[in-house]
Scaffold this motif. Structure first.
Motif, PDB file in Angstrom:
ATOM      1  N   UNK B  27       0.857  -1.185   0.000  1.00  0.00           N
ATOM      2  CA  UNK B  27       0.000   0.000   0.000  1.00  0.00           C
ATOM      3  C   UNK B  27       0.893   1.235   0.000  1.00  0.00           C
ATOM      4  N   UNK B  28       0.697   2.097  -0.988  1.00  0.00           N
ATOM      5  CA  UNK B  28       1.530   3.294  -1.122  1.00  0.00           C
ATOM      6  C   UNK B  28       0.650   4.526  -1.301  1.00  0.00           C
ATOM      7  N   UNK B  29       1.272   5.715  -1.138  1.00  0.00           N
ATOM      8  CA  UNK B  29       0.516   6.942  -1.396  1.00  0.00           C
ATOM      9  C   UNK B  29       0.792   7.405  -2.824  1.00  0.00           C
ATOM     10  N   UNK B  30       0.243   8.574  -3.153  1.00  0.00           N
ATOM     11  CA  UNK B  30       0.370   9.046  -4.540  1.00  0.00           C
ATOM     12  C   UNK B  30       1.824   9.304  -4.934  1.00  0.00           C
ATOM     13  N   UNK B  31       2.654   9.620  -3.914  1.00  0.00           N
ATOM     14  CA  UNK B  31       4.074   9.878  -4.204  1.00  0.00           C
ATOM     15  C   UNK B  31       4.872   8.577  -4.261  1.00  0.00           C
ATOM     16  N   UNK B  32       4.219   7.459  -4.082  1.00  0.00           N
ATOM     17  CA  UNK B  32       4.903   6.175  -4.128  1.00  0.00           C
ATOM     18  C   UNK B  32       5.543   5.770  -2.821  1.00  0.00           C
ATOM     19  N   UNK B  33       5.271   6.550  -1.755  1.00  0.00           N
ATOM     20  CA  UNK B  33       5.861   6.195  -0.457  1.00  0.00           C
ATOM     21  C   UNK B  33       5.008   5.122   0.216  1.00  0.00           C
ATOM     22  N   UNK B  34       5.653   4.186   0.910  1.00  0.00           N
ATOM     23  CA  UNK B  34       4.883   3.127   1.565  1.00  0.00           C
ATOM     24  C   UNK B  34       4.043   3.684   2.721  1.00  0.00           C
ATOM     25  N   UNK B  35       2.885   3.134   2.901  1.00  0.00           N
ATOM     26  CA  UNK B  35       2.013   3.561   3.997  1.00  0.00           C
ATOM     27  C   UNK B  35       1.952   2.460   5.046  1.00  0.00           C
ATOM     28  N   UNK B  36       2.275   2.848   6.271  1.00  0.00           N
ATOM     29  CA  UNK B  36       2.304   1.888   7.363  1.00  0.00           C
ATOM     30  C   UNK B  36       0.957   1.872   8.079  1.00  0.00           C
ATOM     31  N   UNK B  50      -2.462  -5.676   8.765  1.00  0.00           N
ATOM     32  CA  UNK B  50      -2.071  -4.264   8.709  1.00  0.00           C
ATOM     33  C   UNK B  50      -0.732  -4.188   8.006  1.00  0.00           C
ATOM     34  N   UNK B  51      -0.510  -3.118   7.261  1.00  0.00           N
ATOM     35  CA  UNK B  51       0.752  -3.010   6.529  1.00  0.00           C
ATOM     36  C   UNK B  51       1.896  -2.701   7.491  1.00  0.00           C
ATOM     37  N   UNK B  52       3.074  -3.168   7.146  1.00  0.00           N
ATOM     38  CA  UNK B  52       4.252  -2.902   7.975  1.00  0.00           C
ATOM     39  C   UNK B  52       4.942  -1.615   7.516  1.00  0.00           C
ATOM     40  N   UNK B  53       6.177  -1.386   8.011  1.00  0.00           N
ATOM     41  CA  UNK B  53       6.891  -0.138   7.699  1.00  0.00           C
ATOM     42  C   UNK B  53       7.125   0.025   6.205  1.00  0.00           C
ATOM     43  N   UNK B  54       7.189  -1.079   5.482  1.00  0.00           N
ATOM     44  CA  UNK B  54       7.419  -0.991   4.039  1.00  0.00           C
ATOM     45  C   UNK B  54       6.118  -0.976   3.253  1.00  0.00           C
ATOM     46  N   UNK B  55       4.998  -0.885   3.976  1.00  0.00           N
ATOM     47  CA  UNK B  55       3.698  -0.853   3.304  1.00  0.00           C
ATOM     48  C   UNK B  55       3.236  -2.223   2.839  1.00  0.00           C
ATOM     49  N   UNK B  56       3.920  -3.269   3.319  1.00  0.00           N
ATOM     50  CA  UNK B  56       3.586  -4.612   2.840  1.00  0.00           C
ATOM     51  C   UNK B  56       2.570  -5.298   3.727  1.00  0.00           C
ATOM     52  N   UNK B  72      -8.171   0.651   4.529  1.00  0.00           N
ATOM     53  CA  UNK B  72      -8.516   1.874   5.238  1.00  0.00           C
ATOM     54  C   UNK B  72      -7.309   2.410   5.961  1.00  0.00           C
ATOM     55  N   UNK B  73      -7.162   3.725   5.935  1.00  0.00           N
ATOM     56  CA  UNK B  73      -6.118   4.364   6.725  1.00  0.00           C
ATOM     57  C   UNK B  73      -6.589   5.768   7.042  1.00  0.00           C
ATOM     58  N   UNK B  74      -6.442   6.145   8.299  1.00  0.00           N
ATOM     59  CA  UNK B  74      -6.880   7.465   8.734  1.00  0.00           C
ATOM     60  C   UNK B  74      -6.209   8.539   7.881  1.00  0.00           C
ATOM     61  N   UNK B  75      -7.008   9.440   7.353  1.00  0.00           N
ATOM     62  CA  UNK B  75      -6.465  10.522   6.552  1.00  0.00           C
ATOM     63  C   UNK B  75      -6.471  10.246   5.061  1.00  0.00           C
ATOM     64  N   UNK B 792       5.528  -2.573  20.918  1.00  0.00           N
ATOM     65  CA  UNK B 792       5.810  -1.574  19.884  1.00  0.00           C
ATOM     66  C   UNK B 792       6.312  -2.236  18.622  1.00  0.00           C
ATOM     67  N   UNK B 793       6.287  -1.494  17.532  1.00  0.00           N
ATOM     68  CA  UNK B 793       6.734  -1.986  16.219  1.00  0.00           C
ATOM     69  C   UNK B 793       6.071  -3.302  15.862  1.00  0.00           C
ATOM     70  N   UNK B 794       4.797  -3.314  16.058  1.00  0.00           N
ATOM     71  CA  UNK B 794       4.068  -4.552  15.788  1.00  0.00           C
ATOM     72  C   UNK B 794       4.113  -4.877  14.297  1.00  0.00           C
ATOM     73  N   UNK B 795       4.428  -6.092  13.998  1.00  0.00           N
ATOM     74  CA  UNK B 795       4.486  -6.518  12.586  1.00  0.00           C
ATOM     75  C   UNK B 795       3.106  -6.963  12.145  1.00  0.00           C
ATOM     76  N   UNK B 796       2.935  -6.928  10.862  1.00  0.00           N
ATOM     77  CA  UNK B 796       1.666  -7.418  10.322  1.00  0.00           C
ATOM     78  C   UNK B 796       1.493  -8.862  10.748  1.00  0.00           C
ATOM     79  N   UNK B 797       0.359  -9.153  11.308  1.00  0.00           N
ATOM     80  CA  UNK B 797       0.139 -10.478  11.869  1.00  0.00           C
ATOM     81  C   UNK B 797      -0.522 -11.399  10.872  1.00  0.00           C
TER      82      UNK B 797
END
Lengths: 259, 800
Positions: B27-36, B50-56, B72-75, B792-797
């Motif tokens: 999952x990425x935004x319009x700029x191609x940045x990953x969404x966590x 849920x996506x991880x730090x790399x949006x995966x 879904x992601x807030x915002x 903290x830093x919960x990984x996608x389960x």
């Protein structure tokens, strides 16, 4: 977008401009005249200066009425019920609170008549309300007319005031003595004293004297009443309310000016 | 039905595909940045991640079939897609930044589970935080912020929702797909739903009768099933609030969790409130000036207790959730409102929290099972429920002409058992096509007792079959459907002990034995034209029908709560309508807005008409006036026009400042003579300015500040005998600060309604009829504690 909106708006407009074909009756019927035993009782009911009318036990009272409507009258309802302020609610051994209802069928635009209200012998003396409501054929309801009525009974308590003497005028912060004789043919139960603004609102003095323990037919009332210094000046009502063992209630109200 | 469910499960097993597949992607935004931390899940099985730090993300263990994917992601604007999964699949999803920065945006709406923009009717979604920010004593009041929604009120705690000026049976309230079955015909019968329990509410304005029930001619208020939450997480939420106007204390506790296989949710809440304050010392009634002691409305105190528990299983063949709840409300009624107001009844009884007579007590028990089972490539959803609603009205018997020795204060006791079952089969579902075949069945048993009589005991059977289809052709989406309904009423004869002037006179019959059968259809066709990706026009045309309810058929007595003598009509016809809705919606980068209009015509609209007769009992040829209520109100039918509209506009000034405005208007009048019907809400305009920022001085706490100005227009053309209402200007504001501590999130705030303490009237309140103003200034302090002990830093389960 505009193509869709236009026909609907046009439809709404055309329809709303030709909707009121049938005349609608939204005018309330009017209670023009109410008399109790020949005395005009209606015109006092909507001012705060409520006059009270007397009816007596074991006597027939006549209630006269005149009503009107712009189209067609339907029914007049009269209703008398106790207004004992919650102090006595319900049936005692020998006397019942009096209640009377009557629905008078009507027709036409203007009508008048007289109803005979038979008050039985075994009813409680005290304050009552006469409530009148009028309906027209379309369902419009009149403003209700509420009249204060006092029902008297030969065996109710009596009170004769000694002090203060009328007209009663006192200033704020002053103290006066209320005294007088309470008498009854039966046992007295309680005496209440209330001092309250004439046009409603909270009382500035209130006292209840229980007489249940003393089995007496007469009581000498003597009570010092202090008028608060922060009371508002104006017209007040000093009320002495006496109840006997049968449940009869006698109310004596005296006009009082505080300045 | 249970057997049917077992068979369905067996069929589901038979159709099981041999291999299990997985869905993964980024999952990425319009700029191609990953969404966590974007939530990705399959609607049908609630399997998700849920996506991880790399949006995966990765969802393993899926059975081959057709699914609806939600992201879904807030915002960000929510994303949804129909997927046909046959083998391991990888997808990339681009989310677009939205202007709803504060909350997640809905991905699905209604029974068709599409985005609201695909729906031919307007669907709004409100989250719990939107409902609870402002002081509200009940659910209906919390919804009033939305255009086109108002509330029919009796005091502070009793309230029912009104959509476009219509209420009662015309607004269908459902929880988890099951229609709430109380005594919803009564104007003073509040909603028996705990507002603290819900997470999301869906509001449909317009005839949504096809899938929900034929009653829903004005709209639907649907308490959506709570989300299952993040896999592997267990959360706790504590909410407290104190409200000044009636010294109310509210407390609620919630626990929920999701192990990936099992889900649970518990809710407990308690509200206790005193008599409420009004900005007046007296009111004029019947030409008398009556005092309001201590500036309070005597005997409007109340208490609400509620408990709710859910337990369920989420697997790759579907899910099954069981919910049980109980709601208990006890509220006093202002003494002056049942009969002629007398000064002594209004006197302060020394305890503002005392609940004295007259009062009403309502209990609602409910058990619901919701399941969704995979059958080949299709899905079978089912809802099963049992509800028991017990409504009791208590009053002083001798005020009703009974002797003093008559000690039972139960004026009215109504007990309603309802069994409901829904089945919806979703098939041929892909990006362009959607088909649903549904069945609804219901059985009701109502018992009644008490010394007053209003509605009889009865039994009712309901059956309905419906079909809904949706097809997309280029920029057009067409939704169409048909529903057939059968309703059977068996109404039992009622006898009643008649007392006159404290004397027992004898028995009178209040209604005879009779049966009514209704068979009718509803149909609708809706078209959405997408002008661009974020702009659409929608048109919906519907033919609706509503079977009369029990009070319309058989009531004959004083409706205790409204103090009216109401009379039903055993020969009343079903209400039918032709309803049209036209809407436009546009979502831009900085603003979004919509306009809706509706124009409806009902052939046999059922309404309460004040008649030219006084209430009385005919006994042995004589007419005995009824003790206090005046006029008889009769259920009558007439053709009516119902029209109006709403507009709303949201504007994002900059990164922290938002502006919302909405306006509404609705009108109902008879088409034959122009007579206006009662309880039409006044036209209104509501404006709110909202600021959201982080305060450095407070360790970067999140702050939300809002100021609102509400305008209610005067209403001068009223229904027969209905009092006029002057215009009202109200000011409100709220401040909320939340901070993330190590031990969890704490939010606290202060909000206020009617800040200027204005004296105003509401024609939707029954106390308006006795000239009582609305509540004065109301300040609410609230606290929300959301403890967290998640690593903290919960990984996608992974699921399962």
């Amino acid at each position: 977008m505009k193509k869709l909106l236009l026909p609907i708006m046009a439809f709404t407009f055309i329809w709303s401009s030709c909707s009121e074909e049938e005349t609608l009756d939204s005018e309330k019927p009017l209670i023009l005249e109410i008399t109790i035993n020949g005395e005009d009782a209606h015109h006092s009911s909507h001012s705060h200066d409520h006059e009270t009318f007397e009816i007596s036990a074991d006597t027939a009272s006549l209630i006269g009425w005149e009503v009107s409507d712009n189209m067609e009258l339907s029914e007049l309802r009269m209703d008398i019920h106790p207004n004992f302020d919650g102090h006595s609610h319900g049936k005692k051994a020998d006397y019942d609170p009096f209640s009377w209802e009557k629905i008078v069928p009507l027709s036409g635009k203007l009508q008048s008549g007289t109803e005979t209200m038979e008050v039985p012998e075994n009813v409680l003396a005290g304050p009552y309300h006469l409530d009148l409501l009028l309906l027209d054929k379309s369902g419009n309801i009149s403003e209700s007319v509420l009249i204060d009525v006092i029902l008297t009974h030969p065996s109710q308590p009596t009170f004769s005031l000694l002090t203060p003497t009328e007209p009663i005028v006192f200033s704020k912060g002053s103290t006066f003595e209320l005294s007088g004789t309470v008498e009854d043919d039966e046992d007295l139960e309680e005496v209440m004293i209330e001092l309250l603004p004439h046009d409603g609102g909270e009382h500035i003095f209130e006292k209840e004297i229980e007489l249940k323990a003393q089995v007496e037919t007469s009581y000498e009332l003597k009570e010092l009443i202090g008028i608060p210094a922060n009371a508002e000046s104006g017209e007040y009502e000093l009320k002495v309310i006496i109840k006997d063992h049968d449940g009869h209630m006698t109310i004596r109200a005296y006009e009082m000016t505080i300045n | 039905m249970l057997r049917g469910l077992l068979i369905a499960i067996l069929i589901a097993r038979m159709f099981e595909a041999s291999g299990q597949i997985s869905l993964s992607g980024r999952v990425i935004n319009e700029e191609g940045e990953p969404l966590m931390a974007a939530g990705v899940y399959l609607h049908e099985t609630m399997q998700g991640s849920y996506t991880d730090e790399s949006g995966l993300f990765s969802i393993p263990n899926i059975k081959a079939g057709n699914y609806h994917l939600h992201v879904q992601l807030t915002g960000y604007h929510a994303y949804s897609a129909d997927l046909s999964l046959r083998a391991d699949t990888q997808i990339n999803i681009v989310l677009h930044e939205g202007i709803h920065l504060l909350h997640e945006v809905t991905v699905e709406a209604g029974m068709t589970k599409d985005q609201p923009s695909e729906n031919p009717l307007q669907v709004s979604i409100m989250g719990e935080e939107q409902i609870f920010r402002n002081p509200a004593n009940n659910l209906s009041e919390g919804l009033k912020r939305l255009p086109g929604i108002s509330a029919l009120q009796t005091g502070m705690g009793i309230s029912r929702p009104v959509i476009r000026g219509m209420s009662g049976n015309r607004v269908l309230v459902a929880e988890n797909g099951i229609k709430q079955e109380g005594q919803q015909w009564g104007a003073d019968h509040g909603l028996e739903i705990d507002p603290f329990q819900l997470e999301q509410i869906e509001l449909i304005k317009g005839p949504a009768s096809l899938a929900y029930g034929s009653d829903a001619t004005a709209g639907v208020v649907h308490i959506r099933p709570a989300s299952s939450g993040k896999v592997g997480e267990h959360e706790l939420k504590w909410r407290s609030a104190y409200q000044s106007v009636n010294h109310a204390w509210k407390n609620a506790l919630r626990a929920k969790g999701n192990t990936g296989k099992w889900v649970y949710r518990f809710n407990l809440s308690h509200q206790r409130y005193g008599d409420y304050e009004v900005p007046a010392e007296s009111f004029i009634y019947n030409g008398y000036l009556l005092p309001l002691y201590e500036g309070r409305l005597q005997n409007t105190a109340g208490e609400i207790k509620a408990a709710h528990a859910m337990f369920g299983i989420n697997r790759n063949w579907g899910y099954s959730h069981l919910t049980a709840s109980v709601y208990d409300q006890n509220e006093g009624l202002f003494s002056g409102s049942t009969g002629i107001a007398r000064a002594y009844q209004l006197r302060f009884d020394g305890d503002e929290r005392n609940i004295a007579l007259p009062r009403q007590e309502v209990r609602h028990w409910k058990i619901i099972n919701n399941s969704n089972i995979k059958i080949g490539n299709h899905w079978l959803e089912s809802d099963l429920a049992w509800q028991y609603n017990r409504r009791q009205e208590f009053s002083i018997p001798h005020a009703h002409g009974r002797p003093v020795s008559f000690a039972d204060t139960t004026a009215l006791h109504l007990g309603l058992h309802s069994f409901s079952a829904n089945a919806r089969y979703y098939f041929k579902k892909d990006q362009k096509q959607f088909r649903m075949l549904g069945w609804q069945g219901g059985r009701q048993i109502n018992e009644q007792s008490g010394f007053e009589f209003l509605i009889p005991a009865y039994r009712n059977w309901q059956q309905a079959l419906f079909y809904i289809g949706r097809d997309a052709f280029g920029p057009w989406t067409l939704t169409y459907g048909l529903r057939l309904d059968y309703q059977a009423w068996d109404i039992y004869r009622s006898r009643y002990d008649f007392f006159y002037r404290y004397e027992y006179m004898g028995e009178v019959e209040r209604n005879p034995n009779f049966n009514r059968r209704f068979f009718n259809y509803s149909a609708s066709a809706g078209l959405v034209r997408h002008l661009s990706k974020h702009e659409e026009v929608r048109l919906n045309l519907a033919r609706t029908f509503r079977s009369p309810n029990i009070s319309e058929l058989a009531s004959n007595g004083v409706h205790h709560g409204t103090f009216r003598y109401e009379m039903g009509n055993a020969d009343i016809k079903a209400e039918t309508g032709l309803q049209s809705d036209l809407g436009y919606h546009r979502e831009g980068r900085r603003s979004h807005g919509s306009v809706q209009t509706f124009f409806n015509h009902f052939g046999n609209y059922i309404y309460l008409q004040p008649s030219g007769r006084f209430a009385s009992i005919d006994f042995e040829g004589e007419r005995f006036p009824y003790p206090e209520p005046g006029q008889v109100f009769e259920y009558r039918q007439a053709p009516v026009f119902h029209w109006g509209g709403e507009a709303e506009w949201h504007f994002r000034w900059n990164s922290w400042l938002n502006w919302h405005s909405n306006a509404e208007y609705s009108w109902i009048q008879q088409s034959n003579n122009g007579a206006v019907l009662p309880f039409i809400p006044p036209a209104s305009i509501k404006n709110h300015l909202e600021a959201n920022f982080y305060l450095r001085a407070l360790d970067s706490s999140k702050v939300r500040l809002e100021i609102g100005y509400l305008y209610y227009a005067a209403r001068k053309r009223m229904a027969i005998n209905e009092p006029e209402v002057p215009a009202a200007h109200l000011l409100e504001a709220s401040l909320e600060i939340s901070h993330e501590f190590r031990f969890g999130n704490i939010s606290c705030g202060l909000s206020g309604n009617n800040l200027l303490n204005s004296l105003y009237y509401n024609n939707m309140s029954r106390y308006r009829w006795i000239n009582l103003p609305e509540a004065g200034r109301n300040l609410q302090f609230f606290l929300l504690y959301h403890p967290s002990w998640k690593p903290h830093n919960q990984k996608a389960n992974p699921v399962n």
